[in-house]
Design a protein around this motif. Structure first.
Motif, PDB file in Angstrom:
ATOM      1  N   GLU A 191       4.601   5.628  -1.587  1.00 10.12           N
ATOM      2  CA  GLU A 191       5.556   4.525  -1.738  1.00 10.12           C
ATOM      3  C   GLU A 191       6.458   4.406  -0.516  1.00 10.12           C
ATOM      4  O   GLU A 191       6.794   3.294  -0.089  1.00 10.12           O
ATOM      5  CB  GLU A 191       6.397   4.735  -2.993  1.00 10.12           C
ATOM      6  N   LYS A 192       6.839   5.525   0.067  1.00  8.31           N
ATOM      7  CA  LYS A 192       7.666   5.503   1.272  1.00  8.31           C
ATOM      8  C   LYS A 192       6.909   4.841   2.419  1.00  8.31           C
ATOM      9  O   LYS A 192       7.473   4.038   3.183  1.00  8.31           O
ATOM     10  CB  LYS A 192       8.070   6.930   1.651  1.00  8.31           C
ATOM     11  N   GLN A 193       5.621   5.167   2.541  1.00  8.01           N
ATOM     12  CA  GLN A 193       4.798   4.537   3.576  1.00  8.01           C
ATOM     13  C   GLN A 193       4.670   3.038   3.341  1.00  8.01           C
ATOM     14  O   GLN A 193       4.752   2.238   4.271  1.00  8.01           O
ATOM     15  CB  GLN A 193       3.412   5.180   3.608  1.00  8.01           C
ATOM     16  N   LEU A 194       4.461   2.658   2.076  1.00 10.27           N
ATOM     17  CA  LEU A 194       4.283   1.241   1.757  1.00 10.27           C
ATOM     18  C   LEU A 194       5.552   0.435   2.009  1.00 10.27           C
ATOM     19  O   LEU A 194       5.481  -0.750   2.373  1.00 10.27           O
ATOM     20  CB  LEU A 194       3.824   1.084   0.305  1.00 10.27           C
ATOM     21  N   TRP A 232       2.584  -4.409   8.908  1.00  5.29           N
ATOM     22  CA  TRP A 232       1.292  -3.803   9.246  1.00  5.29           C
ATOM     23  C   TRP A 232       1.282  -2.336   8.821  1.00  5.29           C
ATOM     24  O   TRP A 232       2.326  -1.721   8.620  1.00  5.29           O
ATOM     25  CB  TRP A 232       0.987  -3.919  10.743  1.00  5.29           C
ATOM     26  N   ALA A 233       0.078  -1.795   8.668  1.00  7.68           N
ATOM     27  CA  ALA A 233      -0.093  -0.424   8.185  1.00  7.68           C
ATOM     28  C   ALA A 233      -0.757   0.442   9.247  1.00  7.68           C
ATOM     29  O   ALA A 233      -1.493  -0.050  10.102  1.00  7.68           O
ATOM     30  CB  ALA A 233      -0.937  -0.411   6.910  1.00  7.68           C
ATOM     31  N   LEU A 234      -0.488   1.735   9.157  1.00  4.59           N
ATOM     32  CA  LEU A 234      -1.055   2.694  10.101  1.00  4.59           C
ATOM     33  C   LEU A 234      -1.752   3.820   9.352  1.00  4.59           C
ATOM     34  O   LEU A 234      -1.218   4.365   8.391  1.00  4.59           O
ATOM     35  CB  LEU A 234       0.054   3.291  10.977  1.00  4.59           C
ATOM     36  N   SER A 240       1.395  12.713  -2.481  1.00  5.84           N
ATOM     37  CA  SER A 240       2.160  12.350  -3.671  1.00  5.84           C
ATOM     38  C   SER A 240       2.387  10.850  -3.695  1.00  5.84           C
ATOM     39  O   SER A 240       2.362  10.176  -2.650  1.00  5.84           O
ATOM     40  CB  SER A 240       3.511  13.074  -3.690  1.00  5.84           C
ATOM     41  N   PHE A 241       2.612  10.336  -4.897  1.00  7.07           N
ATOM     42  CA  PHE A 241       2.875   8.904  -5.038  1.00  7.07           C
ATOM     43  C   PHE A 241       4.175   8.526  -4.339  1.00  7.07           C
ATOM     44  O   PHE A 241       4.279   7.452  -3.744  1.00  7.07           O
ATOM     45  CB  PHE A 241       2.946   8.524  -6.518  1.00  7.07           C
ATOM     46  N   LEU A 287       0.851  -5.515  -3.349  1.00 13.76           N
ATOM     47  CA  LEU A 287       0.712  -5.486  -4.802  1.00 13.76           C
ATOM     48  C   LEU A 287       2.009  -5.048  -5.485  1.00 13.76           C
ATOM     49  O   LEU A 287       2.824  -4.352  -4.881  1.00 13.76           O
ATOM     50  CB  LEU A 287      -0.415  -4.516  -5.188  1.00 13.76           C
ATOM     51  N   PRO A 288       2.179  -5.418  -6.758  1.00 16.91           N
ATOM     52  CA  PRO A 288       3.359  -4.974  -7.512  1.00 16.91           C
ATOM     53  C   PRO A 288       3.380  -3.458  -7.670  1.00 16.91           C
ATOM     54  O   PRO A 288       2.329  -2.804  -7.667  1.00 16.91           O
ATOM     55  CB  PRO A 288       3.185  -5.665  -8.877  1.00 16.91           C
ATOM     56  N   HIS A 289       4.577  -2.909  -7.822  1.00 26.01           N
ATOM     57  CA  HIS A 289       4.761  -1.465  -7.937  1.00 26.01           C
ATOM     58  C   HIS A 289       3.900  -0.861  -9.042  1.00 26.01           C
ATOM     59  O   HIS A 289       3.252   0.175  -8.838  1.00 26.01           O
ATOM     60  CB  HIS A 289       6.237  -1.150  -8.206  1.00 26.01           C
TER      61      HIS A 289
END
Length: 250
Positions: free
Chosen positions: A181-184, A192-194, A176-177, A152-154
């Motif tokens: 954002e660092k994870q994204l 892929w996500a963890l 925190s956001f 998705l957009p920021h």
């Protein structure tokens, strides 16, 4: 007229509050006093609404305890809706095969506002997960949620973060956001996500997104214990997920 409309909305809210409370009780159901307390309704009001729901077939009473419990009519409605979702129909055989081949639990979710909802679950092996179809989970601390957020957009990601109900579900939950954002950024880079015990202690999940042609955010994950999904195996499972995702055409 406005007063009547407001009263109707209040009645609908009370009705759904009781249905949602019953859905959390499981097969044993709950007594009137418990339901009234959990919904904040007077016992007389709760009793009247429950009587109406019994008449409509959405609620029943256990003959031995008298406890109220939801009937299968709600399940039938929910199953009918899920069954008509193209994204589930198309993805299901691929996810079932993935689960059977790897011997792990595979979940599929779709986005609904700031949360994701389980729409399919395939279990294999001896490990039983407590997740259930129809349950909602946050996006910001789950692998499936972060997989969707990364697409998705920021500005939209920030809006979802600000509107989410933030709970430190585990010591690892993002706080925190900026951290999210660092994870994204990592998710976008590797594909892929963890979920590293961020939603539930002792559980790790690997997920990839499946955005549908209709714009519905969707994702699926492989979930297991942290002991089973080591860092090396997480990479292997991620490769398997991305391979399957590439074969699914929504």
């Amino acid at each position: 007229m406005e007063k009547e409309s407001g009263g109707s909305i209040q009645s609908i809210r009370r009705c759904f509050a009781l249905l949602e409370a019953l859905a959390q009780c499981g097969g044993a159901g709950a007594e009137l006093k418990t339901l009234a307390q959990s919904t904040g309704l007077p016992k007389s009001t709760a009793h009247r609404i429950l009587s109406n729901l019994i008449e409509l077939g959405y609620v029943g009473q256990a003959p031995d305890t008298g406890n109220y419990r939801a009937t299968l009519r709600l399940f039938e409605i929910g199953s009918g809706l899920v069954g008509k979702m193209d994204v589930v129909t198309i993805a299901r055989p691929y996810l079932d095969e993935l689960s059977a081949r790897l011997g792990e639990t595979v979940h599929m979710v779709v986005r609904d506002g700031t949360e994701v909802v389980y729409v399919h679950k395939a279990e294999a092996g001896t490990l039983t997960m407590g997740s259930r179809i129809g349950a909602r989970i946050p996006m910001y601390c789950t692998a499936v949620g972060k997989a969707i957020l990364a697409s998705l957009p920021h500005a939209q990601v920030r809006q979802i973060w600000e509107q989410s109900d933030h709970t430190h579900r585990t010591p690892a939950t993002v706080q925190s956001f900026e951290a999210l954002e660092k994870q994204l950024s990592t998710v976008r880079r590797r594909g892929w996500a963890l979920d590293d015990e961020e939603n539930e202690p002792g559980i790790r999940c690997v997920a990839v997104a499946l955005p549908s042609a209709a714009g519905m955010g969707a994702a699926f994950s492989i979930s297991s214990t942290a002991a089973r999904i080591t860092d090396d195996r997480a990479l292997y499972l991620a490769e398997q997920c991305m391979e399957v995702a590439a074969r699914i055409r929504l």
